[in-house]
Design an enzyme around this catalytic site. Structure first.
Site, short mmCIF file in Angstrom:
data_model
loop_
_atom_site.label_atom_id
_atom_site.label_comp_id
_atom_site.label_asym_id
_atom_site.label_seq_id
_atom_site.Cartn_x
_atom_site.Cartn_y
_atom_site.Cartn_z
N CYS A 229 -3.22 0.88 9.75
CA CYS A 229 -4.21 -0.10 9.27
C CYS A 229 -5.08 -0.65 10.40
CB CYS A 229 -3.53 -1.24 8.52
SG CYS A 229 -2.28 -2.04 9.46
N HIS B 63 0.83 -1.21 0.00
CA HIS B 63 0.00 0.00 0.00
C HIS B 63 0.86 1.27 0.00
CE1 HIS B 63 -3.21 -2.50 2.31
NE2 HIS B 63 -3.64 -2.33 1.08
C1 CIR Z 1 -3.69 -7.66 3.87
O1 CIR Z 1 -2.84 -8.19 3.14
O2 CIR Z 1 -4.71 -7.18 3.43
C2 CIR Z 1 -3.43 -7.65 5.36
N1 CIR Z 1 -2.73 -8.84 5.73
C3 CIR Z 1 -2.64 -6.45 5.77
C4 CIR Z 1 -3.37 -5.17 5.52
C5 CIR Z 1 -2.61 -4.00 5.98
N2 CIR Z 1 -3.39 -2.83 5.77
C6 CIR Z 1 -2.92 -1.61 5.80
O3 CIR Z 1 -1.74 -1.40 6.00
N3 CIR Z 1 -3.76 -0.63 5.57
#
Ligand code: CIR
Length: 263
Positions: A256, A170
């Site tokens: 996140c 991201h």
């Molecule tokens: C994913 O791959 O979607 C989750 N394991 C990690 C998401 C992390 N999200 C973020 O940094 N906004």
């Protein structure tokens, strides 16, 4: 005329469920310690609460291993929220309950539909400018939906899309806002910032610390990244180190784990 008292910032969070051990983004051979992940998540929530943030805790979602990473399911702009359609199909069922929680907090919802996909982790808003990563999770239709949403809320809002390298999940892995007038960004990341914005560079050796959560001048920042802490302090911020090493094993950072509502 009566003025409504300013509400404290609120944060939507969701504790990890046992299925976290199956979350996306884990490298081969890495094992998530669920109890440690839960304790680290609880400490992160406690750190937010200690800064005066009101916590809205949603129940864990065992059907969705990545559901604790709530940021990806919505983009908030003032009293409005865009409920996203996350790019990973296994995550698309997470968004509805987050939308319900945002509506219960009084936000006006816009819901993203197929074929658009967008993860909130790809969106960095600084004032009225949205930077959005075009990534494996966020497609052009998602970026268009974000732009339409932003301009429907404020006609002066602008959206700048950036192509993410294949190895970066991201945009906000490499940069995050410090309120409406500054950003933290890994050294060398090209960002066309509006005039007057401060940029605090994070050394490449501390890249993970570029993702931080600012509540006013107080900043939750990854523990064990001393140069970033020092640069934040030198710029007048107060760093609060938090350790989320178990959640990092599933490619999660600090932003996140919460959705901040400040309007
Ligand atoms: C994913 O791959 O979607 C989750 N394991 C990690 C998401 C992390 N999200 C973020 O940094 N906004």
């Amino acid at each position: 005329m009566q003025h409504r008292a300013a509400l404290p910032p609120r944060a939507i969070v969701r504790a990890p469920s046992p299925s976290l051990v199956h979350a996306l983004g884990q490298e081969d051979g890495v094992v998530i310690d669920l109890e440690r992940a839960r304790a680290q998540h609880a400490a992160y929530v406690a750190a937010l609460a200690a800064l005066g943030v009101e916590i809205v805790a949603l129940p864990p979602l065992d059907a969705h291993p990545d559901a604790c990473f709530v940021e990806d399911t919505a983009v908030i702009f003032g009293a409005h929220a865009l409920v996203t359609r996350p790019g990973a199909p296994s995550r698309q069922g997470e968004a509805a309950s987050v939308g319900d929680a945002l509506a219960a907090l009084g936000l006006a919802l816009t819901v993203m539909h197929a074929p658009a996909t967008l993860d909130g982790g790809d969106v960095m808003r600084v004032g009225k400018r949205f930077f959005v990563g075009r990534s494996a999770r966020t497609n052009d239709a998602g970026i268009e939906a974000l732009a339409a949403f932003a301009r429907s809320v404020d006609r002066d809002a602008s959206v700048v899309a950036l192509d993410m390298p294949a190895d970066l999940l991201h945009l906000k892995c490499d940069t995050s806002p410090l309120g409406d007038d500054a950003v933290l960004a890994v050294e060398g990341l090209p960002l066309d910032l509006p005039p007057g914005l401060t940029r605090i560079d994070v050394p490449r050796t501390e890249r993970f610390a570029a993702n931080a959560v600012a509540i006013g001048r107080q900043v939750l920042v990854a523990a064990h990244h001393p140069e970033t802490h020092a640069r934040l302090a030198a710029a007048g911020y107060e760093p609060h180190p938090v350790d989320t090493s178990e959640l990092r094993k599933a490619a999660g950072a600090l932003t996140c784990l919460s959705l901040l509502v400040t309007a």
